[in-house]
Design an enzyme around this catalytic site. Structure first.
Site, mmCIF file in Angstrom:
data_model
loop_
_atom_site.group_PDB
_atom_site.id
_atom_site.type_symbol
_atom_site.label_atom_id
_atom_site.label_comp_id
_atom_site.label_asym_id
_atom_site.label_seq_id
_atom_site.Cartn_x
_atom_site.Cartn_y
_atom_site.Cartn_z
ATOM 1 N N SER A 17 -1.092 25.179 8.368
ATOM 2 C CA SER A 17 0.753 25.599 8.590
ATOM 3 C C SER A 17 1.326 25.285 7.312
ATOM 4 O O SER A 17 1.541 24.613 6.419
ATOM 5 C CB SER A 17 1.147 24.701 9.609
ATOM 6 O OG SER A 17 0.647 24.604 11.011
ATOM 7 N N VAL B 290 11.443 24.418 21.291
ATOM 8 C CA VAL B 290 12.540 25.059 20.686
ATOM 9 C C VAL B 290 13.182 26.061 21.908
ATOM 10 O O VAL B 290 14.545 26.318 21.757
ATOM 11 C CB VAL B 290 12.647 25.895 19.531
ATOM 12 C CG1 VAL B 290 12.318 24.667 18.406
ATOM 13 C CG2 VAL B 290 11.847 27.113 19.687
ATOM 14 N N TYR C 201 3.408 44.305 12.943
ATOM 15 C CA TYR C 201 4.390 43.127 12.885
ATOM 16 C C TYR C 201 5.440 43.458 14.188
ATOM 17 O O TYR C 201 5.973 42.566 14.680
ATOM 18 C CB TYR C 201 5.053 42.789 11.733
ATOM 19 C CG TYR C 201 4.316 41.678 10.724
ATOM 20 C CD1 TYR C 201 3.050 42.319 10.203
ATOM 21 C CD2 TYR C 201 4.889 40.537 10.957
ATOM 22 C CE1 TYR C 201 2.651 41.304 9.458
ATOM 23 C CE2 TYR C 201 3.971 39.484 10.220
ATOM 24 C CZ TYR C 201 2.883 39.954 9.503
ATOM 25 O OH TYR C 201 2.141 38.780 8.810
ATOM 26 N N LYS D 197 12.313 38.701 12.413
ATOM 27 C CA LYS D 197 12.573 37.874 10.950
ATOM 28 C C LYS D 197 13.832 38.723 10.765
ATOM 29 O O LYS D 197 14.769 37.964 9.942
ATOM 30 C CB LYS D 197 11.649 38.595 10.099
ATOM 31 C CG LYS D 197 10.242 37.708 10.532
ATOM 32 C CD LYS D 197 10.400 36.206 10.741
ATOM 33 C CE LYS D 197 9.169 35.355 10.712
ATOM 34 N NZ LYS D 197 9.300 33.966 10.983
HETATM 35 P P1 NAD Z 1 1.457 28.056 12.228
HETATM 36 O O1 NAD Z 1 0.872 28.716 13.724
HETATM 37 O O2 NAD Z 1 0.817 27.054 11.568
HETATM 38 O O3 NAD Z 1 3.052 27.801 12.779
HETATM 39 C C1 NAD Z 1 3.861 28.262 13.831
HETATM 40 C C2 NAD Z 1 4.550 27.146 14.515
HETATM 41 O O4 NAD Z 1 5.239 27.613 15.475
HETATM 42 C C3 NAD Z 1 3.376 26.413 15.273
HETATM 43 O O5 NAD Z 1 3.484 25.098 14.960
HETATM 44 C C4 NAD Z 1 3.810 26.324 16.591
HETATM 45 O O6 NAD Z 1 3.565 25.445 17.489
HETATM 46 C C5 NAD Z 1 5.488 26.741 16.532
HETATM 47 N N1 NAD Z 1 6.011 27.217 17.608
HETATM 48 C C6 NAD Z 1 5.645 28.227 18.538
HETATM 49 N N2 NAD Z 1 6.376 28.289 19.718
HETATM 50 C C7 NAD Z 1 7.229 27.247 19.554
HETATM 51 C C8 NAD Z 1 8.196 26.551 20.675
HETATM 52 N N3 NAD Z 1 8.666 27.291 21.695
HETATM 53 N N4 NAD Z 1 8.662 25.411 20.141
HETATM 54 C C9 NAD Z 1 8.450 24.786 18.955
HETATM 55 N N5 NAD Z 1 7.520 25.380 18.012
HETATM 56 C C10 NAD Z 1 6.944 26.421 18.279
HETATM 57 O O7 NAD Z 1 2.002 29.556 11.540
HETATM 58 P P2 NAD Z 1 2.681 29.576 10.123
HETATM 59 O O8 NAD Z 1 2.010 30.880 9.515
HETATM 60 O O9 NAD Z 1 2.791 28.384 9.360
HETATM 61 O O10 NAD Z 1 4.104 29.835 10.603
HETATM 62 C C11 NAD Z 1 5.130 29.130 10.001
HETATM 63 C C12 NAD Z 1 6.391 30.042 9.886
HETATM 64 O O11 NAD Z 1 5.970 31.006 8.585
HETATM 65 C C13 NAD Z 1 6.749 31.301 10.976
HETATM 66 O O12 NAD Z 1 8.278 31.392 11.080
HETATM 67 C C14 NAD Z 1 6.258 32.462 10.418
HETATM 68 O O13 NAD Z 1 6.550 33.583 10.842
HETATM 69 C C15 NAD Z 1 6.384 32.209 9.024
HETATM 70 N N6 NAD Z 1 5.714 32.929 8.100
HETATM 71 C C16 NAD Z 1 4.350 33.167 7.931
HETATM 72 C C17 NAD Z 1 3.606 33.900 7.139
HETATM 73 C C18 NAD Z 1 2.258 33.962 7.190
HETATM 74 O O14 NAD Z 1 1.440 34.822 6.583
HETATM 75 N N7 NAD Z 1 1.554 32.968 7.930
HETATM 76 C C19 NAD Z 1 4.238 34.567 6.339
HETATM 77 C C20 NAD Z 1 5.515 34.504 6.204
HETATM 78 C C21 NAD Z 1 6.358 33.894 7.210
#
Ligand code: NAD
Length: 260
Positions: free
Chosen positions: A19, A65, A155, A162
């Site tokens: 994560s 959340v 997406y 976003k």
């Molecule tokens: P991840 O799956 O490790 O983390 C996503 C998290 O969201 C998880 O811990 C999940 O439990 C949590 N979540 C989902 N629904 C929820 C809820 N109702 N209440 C509380 N928590 C909830 O994936 P990640 O890629 O580390 O995502 C983290 C952030 O980074 C996200 O906002 C994602 O959009 C963003 N992001 C990811 C990337 C990528 O390529 N991985 C790129 C840019 C931005």
């Protein structure tokens, strides 16, 4: 001495050691911050607790959340335990897998509401609930992606979420600026996480990324963690409402350079 010595951070969104939230938590901890964790209950004991305890965390609380009572309970508990909060990290998002493939025009009302509620509104909900513990110098961080601005295949509704998240960050930045509280987003390049796996063909895009990125390499959760340290620290004291790209320069391309 670390850049975040004496600061207290609360990180939402660790699912596992891939994560982005985990990369951020580690980087904040390395710079001296005390780090607390909140994730959805189902993940807490099996996945999150062992990671959190490896950073000596004493605050590991469940929170979906979407649930206002759970959000309130986390910050009530934080207030009782620590009094103030210097760094709030929002690193979470969700959209149903069926909404992250095919044509955007088919997005249903339910898919739209769910994605926007969890991925964008939650930043408002968490920040408002945190207000009693935030103080001058506190920093709020949220994770976004470039699909908010430009088309990225599959997406779909997450791109809309976003865009909303970034707008929320700007409005929160103006609301909270007079209190000395900063609100910023990090826009990370693609990283292979659980959430990313939900996007159709993510693997292909991830593979291609390295070939087109000006820095010719992939993005890691350590890269994002290091950027988060700057935004969380006093070094970014005049920066708020911004989107900081941690994407190897991909956002500056109108067209990828031709193959050598
Ligand atoms: P991840 O799956 O490790 O983390 C996503 C998290 O969201 C998880 O811990 C999940 O439990 C949590 N979540 C989902 N629904 C929820 C809820 N109702 N209440 C509380 N928590 C909830 O994936 P990640 O890629 O580390 O995502 C983290 C952030 O980074 C996200 O906002 C994602 O959009 C963003 N992001 C990811 C990337 C990528 O390529 N991985 C790129 C840019 C931005």
């Amino acid at each position: 001495m670390g850049l975040l010595e004496g600061k207290k951070a609360l990180v939402f969104g660790v699912a596992n050691d891939h994560s982005i939230a985990w990369g951020i938590a580690q980087a904040l901890h390395e710079q001296g911050a005390m780090v607390g964790f909140s994730s959805i209950a189902e993940l807490l004991n099996k996945r999150v607790r062992p990671l959190a305890e490896s950073l000596d965390a004493t605050f590991i609380e469940p929170c979906n959340v979407q649930n206002d009572d759970e959000v309130a309970a986390v910050f009530d508990k934080w207030k009782k335990q620590y009094g103030t909060l210097d760094i709030l990290v929002h690193s979470l998002a969700f959209a149903g897998r069926d909404a992250l493939s095919g044509q955007f025009v088919n997005t249903t009302r339910d898919q739209f509401q769910l994605a926007l509620d969890i991925s964008a509104y939650s930043l408002v909900a968490l920040t408002r609930a945190a207000l009693p513990v935030l103080q001058a110098g506190s920093s709020v961080l949220a994770m976004t992606y470039y699909a908010s601005e430009k088309y990225v295949p599959n997406y779909n509704v997450m791109a809309v979420a976003k865009a909303a998240l970034e707008a929320c960050a700007r409005y929160l930045a103006v609301d909270l600026g007079p209190q000395g509280i900063r609100v910023n987003c990090i826009s990370a390049g693609p990283i292979r996480t659980l959430a990313a796996q939900g996007v159709a063909d993510f693997k292909l895009m991830h593979k291609k990324f390295k070939e087109v990125a000006p820095l010719r390499r992939l993005i890691t959760i350590e890269d994002v963690g290091n950027a988060a340290v700057w935004l969380a620290s006093d070094l970014s004291s005049a920066t708020t409402g911004e989107v900081l790209f941690v994407d190897g320069g991909v956002n500056l391309l109108a067209l990828a350079a031709p193959d050598e």
